[in-house]
Scaffold this motif. Structure first.
Motif, short mmCIF file in Angstrom:
data_model
loop_
_atom_site.label_atom_id
_atom_site.label_comp_id
_atom_site.label_asym_id
_atom_site.label_seq_id
_atom_site.Cartn_x
_atom_site.Cartn_y
_atom_site.Cartn_z
N GLY A 17 0.80 -1.23 0.00
CA GLY A 17 0.00 0.00 0.00
C GLY A 17 0.83 1.27 0.00
O GLY A 17 0.44 2.27 0.61
N ASP A 30 -0.77 3.72 -3.40
CA ASP A 30 -1.28 2.37 -3.13
C ASP A 30 -0.61 1.30 -4.00
O ASP A 30 -1.27 0.54 -4.70
N GLY A 67 1.59 3.47 3.68
CA GLY A 67 1.99 2.09 3.43
C GLY A 67 3.24 1.68 4.18
O GLY A 67 3.81 2.45 4.95
#
Lengths: 368, 294
Positions: A17, A30, A67
């Protein structure tokens, strides 16, 4: 390679992510990618596709906005580059110019407070492995390109790096040297078995070095796969056009069902593509047929030849010849032998190998 | 070489003709005046040059003159402090800018600004600021700190340091500009390699980056060195060599004897000594850079 215990085990990289933002501009958003232990993964794409940004994020040289990144199962998203167990090889090699080869390799350890004897031993062992022993006293300016590359790799090896990151290391070398060093990197990967993440815009490097290629564009992954898969079954028009020289031939037309057969129709052209294995067999509408130059061949006498055109140009390359022909549906290139190729002006009948062809939805660019 | 000559857009003969004006200037203006100065220094000339051989008379006199010896000593002290301080300060300023501080454009302009002033202006301004009855000392005293003293210009033991201070204020910006240009030319990958290797930033500068910039530093030192040898205007504007002989320098000594004291032969002798000294200082460097290891 028992001299480098960490390296031989390899280490997986996990990217989950991931988001990278420069100011208010999302460069990568992402993005998830897993790199297997010991794998040679190549990030391939045109300049500005985000491949170097991704590599720098794995190295910890730029900040991540969202992420996580893990190396060998350890979350390193916020870790300093030196604590990530990585070694990095740069385009210019970035050796320390005023230091000898031995100092280049040992300086990081010295600053880190390692005992002199230990540093000397590690430098010696690495130099032996990389065949740099006789060069330890030299300055980078006195080394050849190949030797500089080995020193750059050695600088990572002495630090017991588990993962090697390559940032277009061959990009500013001449063609001959590039080919030599490519072979050297591949050999090194075979003997070390370490995980390697390699960024390049050169498709030949990607095809020859990679276990898997990740094709990127605009900060997004277009396709992940083995070189043969990326080349043979490109996932979309971008990947199809980016790999291969000359480019894949694209014929624009549409796909329609005609009395139980699937037909591809373009200007002056009707091809029965029922035999092609498609992910989306019920598709009908505007489509692009992609044919590699080697999947087109001149038809022999009496053979059925659905494509016909006039030869406009020939490019003899030595082992093979590229023949360009103008068809009603556009210009195509054919890969032919070194001898017996037609001359410009000749009429050419062409037989496509549809089993190896690709069909794309023209609206989305995706493979059908 | 024959093929190279064939490729030139002009004939080599034409290039030689085009260079003649430059050669004439070099031969007449530079070498000619140099030879003439050395010649005059070997005569007993006073107000006007007299071409009459007097041997090393002027030189013997020169090295017996206390004011000359003081001025040479002053120049050495001034030069060492000025060059060292300008280099350190200028390099630190360049590194600060290289670390991408905010408002870089403004800061860079401010730091380089003093260099755009003439040494005369710098000298006058600093003389006012350091004049105990006009400048900083008076302002601070007026604010209530009655015992504050900042009277370096009038103190024979400290006047030279006052000149150094003003000169550094003026020239550190030049070093900053040179070093910043060098730092900006450093391959960004080198910094990445330093980070991956876990080397602290200061250590990166000291052990890796600054050694790469050695040619730039040599250039800066040479430029500052030239300023030291010809230092005249700043001293004249600030202290006029005083108090006493505290800030006298060879250039001022020479100018005084040439134009004020009407002693052309003596001044030429001093000028010749300066020339020989500079040549002696530069010769090993030229040898090291241009003649060795070819």
């Amino acid at each position: 390679m028992k001299d480098f215990p960490h390296a031989s085990e390899g280490a997986a990289i996990g990217i989950d992510g991931l988001g990278i933002r420069f100011g208010h501009h999302d460069v990568i958003s992402d993005l998830s990618l897993d790199i297997l232990p010991g794998e040679f993964l190549v990030l391939l794409g045109p300049s500005g596709c985000g491949k170097s940004t991704l590599l720098n994020a794995v190295a910890g040289l730029i900040d991540v906005h969202a992420g996580t990144i893990s190396i060998s199962g350890r979350d390193v998203t916020r870790a300093e580059p030196k604590d990530r167990g990585i070694g990095m090889v740069f385009q210019s090699y970035a050796l320390y110019p005023r230091m000898s080869v031995a100092q280049n390799m040992g300086f990081g350890l010295r600053v880190g407070g390692m005992a002199k004897a230990e540093i000397a031993e590690r430098v010696q062992r690495t130099a032996k492995f990389l065949q740099l022993e006789s060069l330890l006293g030299r300055r980078p300016a006195d080394l050849s390109g190949g030797q500089r590359q080995r020193v750059a790799i050695g600088r990572a090896l002495v630090r017991d790096a588990e993962v090697f990151l390559f940032d277009e290391p061959l990009s500013n070398l001449d063609a001959q040297l590039r080919a030599d060093l490519r072979v050297e990197i591949k050999r090194l990967h075979q003997s070390l078995g370490s995980t390697m993440l390699y960024v390049t815009h050169d498709q030949v490097e990607a095809m020859t070095l990679a276990d898997r290629i990740v094709v990127m564009k605009g900060g997004e992954i277009q396709q992940i796969g083995a070189p043969a898969e990326i080349y043979g079954r490109p996932a979309n028009l971008f990947v199809a056009g980016f790999l291969g020289t000359p480019k894949m031939n694209f014929l624009e037309g549409d796909v329609a069902a005609e009395s139980g057969r699937r037909m591809f129709r373009a200007e002056g052209l009707r091809l029965d593509v029922t035999g092609m294995l498609l992910d989306n067999p019920d598709f009908a509408g505007p489509a692009t047929l992609g044919l590699r130059p080697e999947d087109l061949s001149p038809a022999g006498p009496g053979e059925e030849a659905p494509l016909a055109g006039e030869v406009t140009l020939t490019e003899p390359l030595g082992p093979e010849t590229i023949v360009w022909a103008a068809l009603g549906a556009g210009q195509v290139s054919l890969r032919m032998g070194a001898e017996n190729f037609p001359a410009p002006g000749d009429r050419l009948h062409i037989r496509p190998d549809l089993a190896r062809a690709s069909l794309f939805d023209r609206a989305t660019g995706r493979r059908l | 070489m024959a093929t190279l000559a064939g490729k030139l857009p002009f004939r080599p003969g034409g290039a030689a003709v085009a260079l003649w004006p430059a050669w004439i200037i070099v031969l007449c203006a530079y070498l000619g005046t140099m030879v003439w100065t050395v010649a005059v220094s070997l005569t007993p000339s006073k107000l006007v040059p007299v071409m009459q051989f007097a041997g090393t008379h002027q030189y013997e006199r020169l090295f017996k003159t206390a004011r000359w010896m003081t001025s040479v000593e002053n120049m050495l002290v001034f030069g060492a402090l000025f060059i060292a301080a300008s280099m350190v300060l200028g390099t630190l300023m360049a590194i600060a800018l290289d670390r991408k501080i905010a408002a870089e454009g403004v800061v860079r302009t401010i730091w380089l600004y003093p260099y755009s002033l003439s040494f005369i202006v710098t000298g006058v301004v600093w003389q006012w600021m350091m004049n105990p009855s006009l400048g900083i000392q008076k302002s601070v005293n007026a604010m209530g700190w009655e015992n504050f003293r900042f009277d370096w210009v009038t103190d024979p033991d400290r006047a030279l340091y006052a000149v150094v201070l003003a000169a550094v204020w003026q020239s550190a910006g030049l070093v900053m500009a040179l070093m910043l240009a060098g730092l900006r030319g450093i391959d960004e990958d080198l910094w990445k390699a330093i980070r991956v290797d876990g080397i602290p930033v200061w250590r990166g500068y000291v052990s890796i980056i600054l050694p790469v910039l050695r040619p730039v530093m040599v250039t800066a030192v040479v430029l500052l060195g030239i300023a030291v040898v010809k230092s005249y205007d700043l001293v004249v504007a600030m202290t006029n060599g005083g108090p006493g002989m505290a800030t006298d320098v060879p250039a001022k000594f020479i100018m005084d004897f040439l134009f004020v004291r009407a002693n052309v032969g003596f001044a030429s002798g001093a000028a010749t000594v300066m020339l020989v000294a500079v040549a002696a200082a530069i010769a090993p460097w030229i040898y090291a850079v241009y003649l060795r290891k070819r």
